[in-house]
Scaffold this motif. Structure first.
Motif, PDB file in Angstrom:
ATOM      1  N   UNK A 158     -34.084 -63.887  48.584  1.00 14.41           N
ATOM      2  CA  UNK A 158     -32.910 -65.007  48.825  1.00 14.41           C
ATOM      3  C   UNK A 158     -33.173 -65.264  50.423  1.00 14.41           C
ATOM      4  N   UNK A 159     -34.116 -65.103  50.980  1.00 18.95           N
ATOM      5  CA  UNK A 159     -34.273 -65.517  52.496  1.00 18.95           C
ATOM      6  C   UNK A 159     -34.395 -66.949  52.628  1.00 18.95           C
ATOM      7  N   UNK A 160     -33.609 -67.330  53.644  1.00 16.74           N
ATOM      8  CA  UNK A 160     -33.556 -68.723  54.151  1.00 16.74           C
ATOM      9  C   UNK A 160     -34.423 -69.082  55.178  1.00 16.74           C
ATOM     10  N   UNK A 161     -34.200 -70.161  55.677  1.00 15.22           N
ATOM     11  CA  UNK A 161     -35.011 -70.851  56.996  1.00 15.22           C
ATOM     12  C   UNK A 161     -34.740 -69.863  57.994  1.00 15.22           C
ATOM     13  N   UNK A 162     -35.967 -69.481  58.568  1.00 15.58           N
ATOM     14  CA  UNK A 162     -35.759 -68.490  59.883  1.00 15.58           C
ATOM     15  C   UNK A 162     -35.268 -69.237  61.156  1.00 15.58           C
ATOM     16  N   UNK A 163     -35.013 -70.429  61.056  1.00 12.67           N
ATOM     17  CA  UNK A 163     -34.541 -71.186  62.250  1.00 12.67           C
ATOM     18  C   UNK A 163     -32.863 -71.305  61.992  1.00 12.67           C
ATOM     19  N   UNK A 164     -32.432 -70.763  60.893  1.00 18.69           N
ATOM     20  CA  UNK A 164     -31.261 -70.729  60.679  1.00 18.69           C
ATOM     21  C   UNK A 164     -30.498 -69.584  60.475  1.00 18.69           C
ATOM     22  N   UNK A 165     -29.209 -69.471  60.677  1.00 12.56           N
ATOM     23  CA  UNK A 165     -28.541 -67.921  60.290  1.00 12.56           C
ATOM     24  C   UNK A 165     -28.122 -68.093  59.130  1.00 12.56           C
ATOM     25  N   UNK A 166     -28.950 -67.637  58.087  1.00 13.34           N
ATOM     26  CA  UNK A 166     -28.475 -67.760  56.696  1.00 13.34           C
ATOM     27  C   UNK A 166     -28.142 -66.351  56.191  1.00 13.34           C
ATOM     28  N   UNK A 167     -28.271 -65.491  56.760  1.00 13.58           N
ATOM     29  CA  UNK A 167     -27.709 -63.719  56.515  1.00 13.58           C
ATOM     30  C   UNK A 167     -25.860 -64.029  56.684  1.00 13.58           C
ATOM     31  N   UNK A 168     -25.583 -63.830  55.575  1.00 15.41           N
ATOM     32  CA  UNK A 168     -23.732 -63.695  55.474  1.00 15.41           C
ATOM     33  C   UNK A 168     -23.329 -62.528  54.779  1.00 15.41           C
ATOM     34  N   UNK A 169     -22.108 -62.209  55.003  1.00 17.65           N
ATOM     35  CA  UNK A 169     -21.803 -61.025  54.252  1.00 17.65           C
ATOM     36  C   UNK A 169     -21.109 -61.414  52.819  1.00 17.65           C
ATOM     37  N   UNK A 170     -21.096 -62.707  52.491  1.00  9.70           N
ATOM     38  CA  UNK A 170     -20.957 -63.241  51.166  1.00  9.70           C
ATOM     39  C   UNK A 170     -22.332 -63.097  50.676  1.00  9.70           C
ATOM     40  N   UNK A 171     -23.476 -63.555  50.854  1.00  6.58           N
ATOM     41  CA  UNK A 171     -24.652 -63.416  50.218  1.00  6.58           C
ATOM     42  C   UNK A 171     -25.274 -62.058  50.125  1.00  6.58           C
ATOM     43  N   UNK A 172     -24.799 -61.129  51.034  1.00  6.96           N
ATOM     44  CA  UNK A 172     -25.073 -59.849  51.032  1.00  6.96           C
ATOM     45  C   UNK A 172     -24.448 -58.940  49.857  1.00  6.96           C
ATOM     46  N   UNK A 173     -23.169 -59.510  49.742  1.00  6.80           N
ATOM     47  CA  UNK A 173     -22.193 -58.892  48.811  1.00  6.80           C
ATOM     48  C   UNK A 173     -22.856 -59.214  47.224  1.00  6.80           C
ATOM     49  N   UNK A 174     -22.971 -60.480  47.328  1.00  2.00           N
ATOM     50  CA  UNK A 174     -23.636 -61.291  46.084  1.00  2.00           C
ATOM     51  C   UNK A 174     -24.830 -60.563  45.406  1.00  2.00           C
ATOM     52  N   UNK A 175     -25.873 -60.272  46.417  1.00  2.00           N
ATOM     53  CA  UNK A 175     -26.957 -59.560  46.182  1.00  2.00           C
ATOM     54  C   UNK A 175     -26.823 -58.207  45.680  1.00  2.00           C
ATOM     55  N   UNK A 176     -25.889 -57.367  46.557  1.00  2.00           N
ATOM     56  CA  UNK A 176     -25.563 -56.126  46.204  1.00  2.00           C
ATOM     57  C   UNK A 176     -24.999 -56.174  44.688  1.00  2.00           C
ATOM     58  N   UNK A 177     -23.976 -56.943  44.224  1.00  2.00           N
ATOM     59  CA  UNK A 177     -23.258 -56.937  43.060  1.00  2.00           C
ATOM     60  C   UNK A 177     -24.235 -57.085  41.961  1.00  2.00           C
ATOM     61  N   UNK A 178     -25.538 -57.811  42.150  1.00  2.00           N
ATOM     62  CA  UNK A 178     -26.473 -58.118  41.284  1.00  2.00           C
ATOM     63  C   UNK A 178     -27.496 -57.005  40.724  1.00  2.00           C
ATOM     64  N   UNK A 179     -27.612 -56.236  42.091  1.00  2.00           N
ATOM     65  CA  UNK A 179     -28.827 -55.233  42.181  1.00  2.00           C
ATOM     66  C   UNK A 179     -28.263 -53.697  42.084  1.00  2.00           C
ATOM     67  N   UNK A 180     -26.860 -53.501  42.292  1.00  2.00           N
ATOM     68  CA  UNK A 180     -26.328 -52.057  42.252  1.00  2.00           C
ATOM     69  C   UNK A 180     -25.169 -52.015  41.140  1.00  2.00           C
ATOM     70  N   UNK A 181     -25.591 -51.324  39.925  1.00  2.00           N
ATOM     71  CA  UNK A 181     -24.312 -51.358  38.910  1.00  2.00           C
ATOM     72  C   UNK A 181     -23.352 -50.832  39.115  1.00  2.00           C
ATOM     73  N   UNK A 182     -23.350 -49.677  39.849  1.00  2.00           N
ATOM     74  CA  UNK A 182     -22.186 -48.886  40.292  1.00  2.00           C
ATOM     75  C   UNK A 182     -21.385 -49.379  41.749  1.00  2.00           C
ATOM     76  N   UNK A 183     -21.646 -50.508  42.124  1.00  2.00           N
ATOM     77  CA  UNK A 183     -21.367 -50.769  43.544  1.00  2.00           C
ATOM     78  C   UNK A 183     -19.668 -50.738  43.717  1.00  2.00           C
ATOM     79  N   UNK A 184     -19.306 -50.017  44.820  1.00  2.00           N
ATOM     80  CA  UNK A 184     -18.080 -50.023  45.162  1.00  2.00           C
ATOM     81  C   UNK A 184     -17.830 -51.251  46.157  1.00  2.00           C
ATOM     82  N   UNK A 185     -17.350 -52.460  45.647  1.00  2.00           N
ATOM     83  CA  UNK A 185     -17.437 -53.758  46.507  1.00  2.00           C
ATOM     84  C   UNK A 185     -16.625 -53.527  47.863  1.00  2.00           C
TER      85      UNK A 185
END
Length: 248
Positions: A158-185
């Motif tokens: 999901x990595x974005x442009x290095x020159x932009x601040x693409x890391x967000x809590x929403x993105x990290x949450x979306x990735x976690x929900x897809x990869x961690x079946x038992x996630x406590x959101x």
């Protein structure tokens, strides 16, 4: 007493005096030499003890700081004879390239057969987004260790442009929900808000500094830095050399 006897006695006395004088000079000279040798010896010994020798300096500079593998994610067997350690940053495009192109080859050739273990350590040098991503990864590793590598790969994907601040809590949450079946959101989001694993991130950063890591990705094989981790031929040769050394 005749004059001849007087002269003879006088001569003998002078001769005895000169002999004593010579003895005194010889003894004095010997004492001075002994004293000088002792002083020089003390000075040299003091200098040697106060200045570490070259071999000692070389040995200390070559020592690798200890890595606590129990606190780091490991791919492969913990008993593998050769240990690979990557210092990386989730915002680094070269780290993404290493993860997507080099790691799968290492896994196929060395990790799956138990010869090598692979450890990833955060080295957050590309801003706040790097630290936020590292906190998320640390949380997943400590609370959902079986899902770490899936999260790790998805985050790089999901990595974005290095020159932009693409890391967000929403993105990290979306990735976690897809990869961690038992996630406590709820707990996961709170962890991101609080940066609950920042101490772990800082410890990893300090470890990288102590190992004189200057760029990401940096790859160590049994404590030795690989010159170009993006060249698999170089990486493979270094691994094989480490395996040979272990068998000697």
């Amino acid at each position: 007493m005749s004059n001849k006897k007087k002269q003879k006695n006088h001569y003998e006395q002078e001769k005895a005096v000169r002999r004593k004088q010579r003895q005194i000079v010889v003894i004095s000279t010997a004492l001075v030499i002994i004293l000088l040798v002792a002083i020089i010896g003390i000075v040299l010994k003091t200098q040697q003890s106060s200045q570490p020798n070259e071999n000692q300096n070389n040995q200390s500079s070559q020592e690798t700081p200890s890595i606590n593998y129990k606190e780091q994610p490991i791919m492969g067997s913990t008993d593998a004879p050769v240990k690979l350690v990557e210092f990386g940053d989730y915002r680094c495009p070269y780290c993404k390239e290493f993860d997507e192109k080099i790691v799968p080859k290492i896994k196929k050739d060395f990790i799956d057969n138990g010869k090598v273990s692979f450890t990833f350590i955060n080295y957050t040098i590309l801003g706040k987004g790097s630290q936020l991503a590292a906190n998320a990864a640390e949380m997943i590793y400590h609370q959902y260790p079986d899902s770490f590598w899936d999260f790790h790969k998805a985050l790089y994907a999901a990595q974005g442009d290095e020159k932009k601040e693409w890391v967000t809590k929403d993105l990290l949450t979306s990735i976690a929900k897809k990869t961690v079946p038992s996630l406590d959101e709820k707990n996961y989001k709170q962890t991101l808000d609080d940066l609950s694993y920042q101490n772990n991130v800082i410890q990893d950063y300090n470890l990288a500094k102590s190992m004189k890591v200057k760029v990401v990705p940096s790859l160590f094989i049994d404590g030795k830095l690989v010159n170009n981790p993006l060249d698999y031929h170089i990486v493979k040769e270094a691994i094989n050399n480490a395996l040979k050394q272990g068998n000697e």
